[in-house]
Write a protein that holds these residues in place. Structure first.
Motif, PDB file in Angstrom:
ATOM      1  N   SER A   1       2.484   2.708  14.640  1.00 15.35           N
ATOM      2  CA  SER A   1       3.745   2.646  14.004  1.00 15.35           C
ATOM      3  C   SER A   1       3.735   3.769  12.952  1.00 15.35           C
ATOM      4  O   SER A   1       4.962   4.374  12.858  1.00 15.35           O
ATOM      5  N   GLN A   2       2.567   4.534  13.044  1.00 19.50           N
ATOM      6  CA  GLN A   2       2.723   5.908  12.361  1.00 19.50           C
ATOM      7  C   GLN A   2       3.853   6.761  12.816  1.00 19.50           C
ATOM      8  O   GLN A   2       4.677   7.538  12.117  1.00 19.50           O
ATOM      9  N   MET A   3       3.472   7.218  14.152  1.00 23.49           N
ATOM     10  CA  MET A   3       4.744   8.088  14.934  1.00 23.49           C
ATOM     11  C   MET A   3       6.122   7.466  14.765  1.00 23.49           C
ATOM     12  O   MET A   3       7.120   8.194  14.588  1.00 23.49           O
TER      13      MET A   3
ATOM     14  N   SER B   1       3.843   1.170  -2.513  1.00 21.17           N
ATOM     15  CA  SER B   1       4.459   1.307  -1.131  1.00 21.17           C
ATOM     16  C   SER B   1       3.579   1.871  -0.217  1.00 21.17           C
ATOM     17  O   SER B   1       2.197   2.080  -0.734  1.00 21.17           O
ATOM     18  N   TYR B   2       3.633   1.931   1.013  1.00 29.66           N
ATOM     19  CA  TYR B   2       2.553   2.161   1.889  1.00 29.66           C
ATOM     20  C   TYR B   2       2.416   3.859   1.604  1.00 29.66           C
ATOM     21  O   TYR B   2       3.573   4.681   1.980  1.00 29.66           O
ATOM     22  N   PRO B   3       1.468   4.201   1.109  1.00 28.74           N
ATOM     23  CA  PRO B   3       1.274   5.694   0.891  1.00 28.74           C
ATOM     24  C   PRO B   3       1.482   6.647   2.151  1.00 28.74           C
ATOM     25  O   PRO B   3       1.839   7.570   1.927  1.00 28.74           O
ATOM     26  N   GLU B   4       1.046   6.214   3.275  1.00 28.11           N
ATOM     27  CA  GLU B   4       1.368   7.198   4.340  1.00 28.11           C
ATOM     28  C   GLU B   4       2.982   7.337   4.788  1.00 28.11           C
ATOM     29  O   GLU B   4       3.334   8.121   5.208  1.00 28.11           O
ATOM     30  N   ALA B   5       3.605   6.029   4.503  1.00 28.21           N
ATOM     31  CA  ALA B   5       5.082   6.424   4.794  1.00 28.21           C
ATOM     32  C   ALA B   5       5.822   7.341   3.575  1.00 28.21           C
ATOM     33  O   ALA B   5       6.534   8.032   3.852  1.00 28.21           O
TER      34      ALA B   5
ATOM     35  N   ARG C   1      20.165   7.412   1.749  1.00 30.87           N
ATOM     36  CA  ARG C   1      20.215   7.744   3.104  1.00 30.87           C
ATOM     37  C   ARG C   1      19.354   6.651   3.988  1.00 30.87           C
ATOM     38  O   ARG C   1      19.635   6.059   5.040  1.00 30.87           O
ATOM     39  N   ALA C   2      18.283   6.048   3.333  1.00 33.55           N
ATOM     40  CA  ALA C   2      17.284   5.040   3.812  1.00 33.55           C
ATOM     41  C   ALA C   2      16.502   4.319   2.919  1.00 33.55           C
ATOM     42  O   ALA C   2      16.292   4.497   1.781  1.00 33.55           O
ATOM     43  N   LEU C   3      16.024   3.271   3.242  1.00 27.71           N
ATOM     44  CA  LEU C   3      15.086   2.482   2.844  1.00 27.71           C
ATOM     45  C   LEU C   3      13.847   1.999   3.409  1.00 27.71           C
ATOM     46  O   LEU C   3      14.040   2.065   4.621  1.00 27.71           O
ATOM     47  N   TYR C   4      12.656   2.185   2.873  1.00 26.70           N
ATOM     48  CA  TYR C   4      11.404   1.969   3.650  1.00 26.70           C
ATOM     49  C   TYR C   4      10.920   0.386   3.107  1.00 26.70           C
ATOM     50  O   TYR C   4      10.580   0.166   2.047  1.00 26.70           O
ATOM     51  N   ILE C   5      10.715  -0.288   4.274  1.00 24.98           N
ATOM     52  CA  ILE C   5       9.963  -1.868   3.679  1.00 24.98           C
ATOM     53  C   ILE C   5       9.165  -2.221   4.572  1.00 24.98           C
ATOM     54  O   ILE C   5       9.421  -2.182   6.060  1.00 24.98           O
TER      55      ILE C   5
ATOM     56  N   HIS D   1       7.685  -8.368   5.665  1.00 24.45           N
ATOM     57  CA  HIS D   1       7.044  -9.489   5.973  1.00 24.45           C
ATOM     58  C   HIS D   1       5.555  -9.771   5.272  1.00 24.45           C
ATOM     59  O   HIS D   1       5.877 -10.797   4.622  1.00 24.45           O
ATOM     60  N   HIS D   2       4.871  -8.843   5.116  1.00 29.87           N
ATOM     61  CA  HIS D   2       3.838  -8.753   4.181  1.00 29.87           C
ATOM     62  C   HIS D   2       3.654  -7.527   3.165  1.00 29.87           C
ATOM     63  O   HIS D   2       3.207  -6.592   3.995  1.00 29.87           O
ATOM     64  N   TYR D   3       4.347  -7.579   2.203  1.00 31.47           N
ATOM     65  CA  TYR D   3       4.560  -6.254   1.785  1.00 31.47           C
ATOM     66  C   TYR D   3       3.427  -5.282   1.464  1.00 31.47           C
ATOM     67  O   TYR D   3       2.238  -6.119   1.024  1.00 31.47           O
ATOM     68  N   TYR D   4       3.433  -4.241   2.051  1.00 31.94           N
ATOM     69  CA  TYR D   4       2.248  -3.497   1.515  1.00 31.94           C
ATOM     70  C   TYR D   4       2.248  -2.908   0.337  1.00 31.94           C
ATOM     71  O   TYR D   4       3.300  -2.011  -0.062  1.00 31.94           O
TER      72      TYR D   4
END
Lengths: 500, 500
Positions: free
Chosen positions: A210-212, A234-238, A274-278, A281-284
């Motif tokens: 999913s990283q790509m 939130s997910y640090p890599e995102a 512009r966008a939202l990252y989420i 289902h199992h929040y990181y």
């Protein structure tokens, strides 16, 4: 321009003075032919500026005796260098370094120069801040932030399929950069059956994990300065990808129902989003599931304010309570969601196959982008996975892992309640591979991790949540015995810290 | 805000009018449980805005009879929807769509909405221009622009190693994003032995094929507007990456010695240059080898003007004349070169493992970048390749392929001289997998490709060189018989075109 050089007649005697023996170091054990080692060494002297254009080379007989080699070996090396254009022979005068080469600035012999081109651009400075691979080579037991147990991974079956698939020449050639159509078909059906996600083969782009998918989504959505909403944790890599792609992150609170839709609405009323990252289902990292009414409110906001929801559903399959909620993507009737999934958490981190599902127009637009960063995926593995899924083995594997992971989650919950009730507060997660705990103020997670590391137990990822005194305790990758062993060290560590 | 809705008492009768039977379409062959199919369908009605908040649901007995199901199945579906928060039951009143959900804007039932977020940014428009995968499904014989013969690929051995490696749990976990250290060690030795490239393990970053190397290099080197020098003909995928990364391409002539260093110098004297892209060994597409004095001049220019040379050495191993020239990277004493290689051309396009070799400071800086676009490589394949190389099998495979490809090159040259001497001008390539031919003005390569396609022979990539009337005839992937068959069709095509 090169300085005028001594004429050949004068350098003749200098050839005898040159430190040939130390500059041509030969390795008689190497697989590289001896004459090529001479070629390499002499080229190195020329490019280092130490053997200048028009320099007269010593006779092959003389050099051979110095190097304790057959004269023929040196002759062949000279012939090769002449054929390549490094040397030239003037009849009755001898062999010279070619005068058509530029004079190089002399350098001290060194094997590892530093680069002349390391950029100082802002995104580069950012990239250097990114924490690198966290290897704890000395740890005997790793409590990760939530990884599958690779010892359960059915790699024997999957690589058997790979060998089978690789027998077909078609699978070995260049492939459709959107991914193996057969896997996309199989996946479309799987997504429909497991999570009510209705999508067609052409709405799926196969990625590497999913990283790509995260990278492709934000790299294509964002222009510099665009607002992206994320949780305050939130997910640090995102987060890093969003920053790298020029996004301006706006944080909203995360509570026990997930991202606060009221806070999202407030931002939307204030500025374009512009966008939202989420990770719905199992929040990181907190593992909470976004409630149904928040899901619907979020979709309604995305429709109204026209932002994209990047839904990273990295571990949908692992849900232990009733049946899992449908992903936002399955509820999306207006084309607001970009859905990301992966086999990494189902099988093993080494199986780098993920997918991005979205409306066809978006998939068509980003597929050429994927081609530019990474020509195509792994067609052998993709087809092998398709065969493996088709045989029903993915569902069987998920079912088996689910049972085992549920036991491990229950074991960890019980351990936490019995031994760490005063130190850690936590909610038992309904799914996923980790339990999120918050430490009492008397315990600094970083110090705790340092202590456990000294006992060869690694607590991974604590630095990311230092501010929240949070720790993600990955339970899925460890047996009950291993969990008990690791947690005993954590208990010791807490006593150790509190005694000080 | 939602409009005030009819009260439950009024909707009671409407529940009977709702087209339940058509909106809940059940598939009795599906693997998804029947009650979940009802759940999915009812959720779909709610999210589509057709079942509004506070809507009174029909009784389970009534719905079950309509759907020809057991009442229990409908009850379980209602329970699940209630547990998830979609429905709520008011004792003595009935079951209603939850009033905490927002009213959704009704949409017509459609499975494939278009996206609301398709961006209109400039790079996106660019990306849509990129030619996509060229599949010619009907071709029985493909003359590629230069691919290896995958029928020679030793995949049996490589996947046997994969299975072996995958038995170790360590290989299945998250890995160092710089790539398997064992492969980097083996590769460092291989590069030293085969091309005199002295580099240490930490100077190598494993990528997915050379495409990711090209992307990483330019994405990290370039700021918007930076000048990048390329040949007037060059590798199209690299050109696209340069544009995507904001680079401003400046073209220089390509002659029979390679890129014109005089033209490069002239650009450097005029403006700052950030980078140069070159396929030095077998120039893409013209196959010429950059001469030694041009190599040295290029390095001297890079030193003087401080630009990075991105050296894409995609097919170094395949050289048929004397011994191959050392790469620019092997001559680089000042840290000017970023060296890209790949196993794609040695083994098969499906084996997506390449590498980027450069000074340690640059590798350290870009490694976190690689992590953000694609967490890590394929640790199983990487270790398997290392084992395979270590056993000497790569060198054996290259040697065997080299012999076969040389014969095929020779065959093609002879065919061209005998049958197409008047139509195609060409120089026999000293290495690589394709012969570059230029057509006489009377032959349009695109029309030729259209003719051959009609005869089920694909001539791939001609559109890229239309302006030059050039064709890259890949000889490596076809046997002499296949080459003869394909080229006979080309000869027919030329007669066909010229007759018109």
């Amino acid at each position: 321009m090169p300085d005028p050089l001594p004429t050949p007649v004068i350098t003749l005697s200098m050839g005898q003075l040159y430190p040939w023996k130390s500059s041509i170091s030969l390795n008689r054990q190497s697989n590289r032919a001896m004459y090529l080692q001479i070629v390499d060494a002499l080229i190195h002297e020329i490019v280092s500026g130490r053997l200048a254009p028009e320099y007269k080379m010593p006779g092959s007989r003389y050099l051979a005796s110095l190097l304790e080699l057959n004269r023929k070996t040196v002759s062949i090396a000279y012939d090769e260098l002449t054929a390549q254009g490094w040397l030239k022979t003037i009849p009755a005068k001898g062999t010279f370094v070619s005068d058509s080469l530029p004079q190089m600035r002399p350098v001290a012999p060194t094997d590892a120069p530093t680069s002349t081109y390391l950029p100082e651009t802002s995104h580069f400075k950012f990239a250097t801040l990114v924490s690198s691979f966290r290897s704890s080579p000395k740890a005997q037991l790793r409590i990760t932030d939530g990884s599958p147990d690779v010892r359960l991974a059915p790699t024997e079956e999957i690589y058997r399929w790979c060998r089978q698939v690789a027998k077909s020449a078609t699978s070995l050639r260049y492939q459709d950069e959107q991914g193996d159509p057969y896997l996309r078909d199989t996946l479309a059906q799987y997504l429909r059956e497991t999570r009510g996600l209705v999508c067609q083969t052409e709405q799926i782009l196969i990625t590497r994990g999913s990283q790509m998918g995260i990278f492709l989504a934000f790299q294509s959505l964002l222009r510099a300065g665009d607002t992206v909403i994320v949780g305050e944790v939130s997910y640090p890599e995102a987060n890093r990808v969003i920053t790298l792609c020029g996004g301006n992150r706006q944080e909203v609170p995360v509570d026990e129902q997930g991202l606060s839709t009221d806070a999202i609405k407030a931002i939307c009323q204030r500025q374009p989003v512009r966008a939202l990252y989420i990770t719905s289902h199992h929040y990181y990292p907190t593992t909470v599931t976004l409630s149904i009414d928040r899901r619907m409110k979020l979709l309604a906001l995305a429709q109204k304010y026209g932002f994209a929801i990047v839904e990273d559903d990295y571990d949908y399959d692992f849900h232990y309570a009733s049946s899992p909620l449908l992903p936002l993507a399955s509820l999306d009737t207006h084309g607001c969601v970009i859905y990301l999934g992966s086999f990494t958490k189902c099988i093993a981190p080494a199986i780098r196959v993920g997918y991005l599902a979205a409306p066809t127009d978006f998939i068509r637009a980003i597929t050429p982008y994927r081609r530019l960063i990474d020509r195509q995926g792994d067609p052998v593995m993709e087809r092998a996975l398709a065969k493996w899924i088709e045989a029903g083995d993915l569902q069987r594997h998920v079912k088996k892992s689910l049972r085992i992971y549920r036991e491990r989650r229950n074991f960890l919950s019980q351990y936490l309640r019995e031994h760490l009730g005063c130190t850690f507060s936590f909610q038992e997660p309904e799914g996923g591979m980790a339990t999120w705990v918050r430490c009492t103020p008397s315990v600094d997670p970083l110090k705790l991790a340092q202590y456990t590391a000294s006992q060869k137990v690694s607590l991974e990822g604590v630095e990311d949540w230092q501010h929240y005194r949070g720790i993600r305790l990955g339970f899925a990758s460890l047996t009950s015995d291993e969990l008990a062993r690791g947690m005993d060290v954590v208990v010791d560590g807490i006593q150790h810290i509190q005694k000080k």
